[in-house]
Design an enzyme around this catalytic site. Structure first.
Site, short mmCIF file in Angstrom:
data_model
loop_
_atom_site.label_atom_id
_atom_site.label_comp_id
_atom_site.label_asym_id
_atom_site.label_seq_id
_atom_site.Cartn_x
_atom_site.Cartn_y
_atom_site.Cartn_z
N ASP A 170 0.85 -1.20 0.00
CA ASP A 170 0.00 0.00 0.00
C ASP A 170 0.88 1.25 0.00
O ASP A 170 2.11 1.16 -0.12
CB ASP A 170 -0.97 -0.02 1.19
CG ASP A 170 -0.26 -0.04 2.54
OD1 ASP A 170 0.96 0.28 2.62
OD2 ASP A 170 -0.92 -0.36 3.54
N ALA A 171 0.28 2.40 0.17
CA ALA A 171 1.01 3.67 0.12
C ALA A 171 2.02 3.80 1.25
O ALA A 171 2.98 4.56 1.15
CB ALA A 171 0.03 4.85 0.14
#
Length: 148
Positions: A15-16
Site C-alpha cells: 500500500d502507500a
C-alpha cells in the site's frame, strides 16, 4: 507431507505506506492453496472450471505480528483441518527469515456447483486434507506453543 509455498512480496502487493495491503495476504494464501492442490495431483483447470462440486470460502481472517515489506521472502506453510463431512479450514503460517509474521485462516464449505446445496467432501479433497495434515500436526502445536 505438509506443503510449503515460497513467494516474495512485490511492489504491487503493498500500500502507500510501503507494507503489504492486508487483503493481498489472502490472495497470496490462495496462491499457496492452489499450488498445494496442484502439487498433490489435482488438475487445476478441471478443479476450478465447471466442477461438479465447489469449495467456496465461507470465512477468512488474518493476524499480523510484524509488518511485511516489498522484497520480503515469504515461506507459507499450509495446515489443513477437516471440520466435518462438508467443511474444512486451512491455516496459513507466514514466515520471514524463520519468524512467524502473520497467520491466516480460510474456512471452506463443499457445495454442489449447480444447486449450491451442501455436499460431502469429495474423495480427492479428503485425500488432499489427509496428505497435508499428517506431518503438520506436531509442527502446528509446536509453533502455537512458541507464540503463546
Amino acid at each position: 507431507m505438509s506443503f510449503t509455498y515460497n513467494r516474495a512480496i512485490r511492489l504491487q502487493d503493498t500500500d502507500a505506506a510501503g507494507v503489504i495491503y492486508f487483503a493481498n495476504v489472502l490472495c497470496i494464501c490462495h496462491e499457496a492453496y492452489e499450488a498445494s492442490l496442484e502439487a498433490s495431483g489435482i488438475h487445476l483447470k478441471s478443479f476450478f472450471t465447471h466442477p461438479s462440486v465447489a469449495f467456496p470460502i465461507i470465512h477468512a481472517n488474518v493476524d499480523f505480528f510484524r509488518p511485511l515489506f516489498c522484497g520480503d521472502k515469504l515461506e507459507i506453510s499450509l495446515i489443513p483441518h477437516k471440520l466435518g463431512v462438508n467443511k474444512f479450514e486451512v491455516i496459513y503460517e507466514i514466515i520471514v527469515q524463520d519468524v512467524l509474521v502473520a497467520k491466516a485462516v480460510t474456512r471452506h464449505a463443499c457445495i454442489d456447483a449447480i444447486s449450491r446445496s451442501k455436499q460431502n467432501l469429495s474423495d480427492e479433497m479428503i485425500q488432499w486434507l489427509e496428505t497435508n495434515r499428517r506431518e503438520s500436526q506436531g509442527e502446528e502445536r509446536r509453533k502455537l506453543r512458541e507464540i503463546l
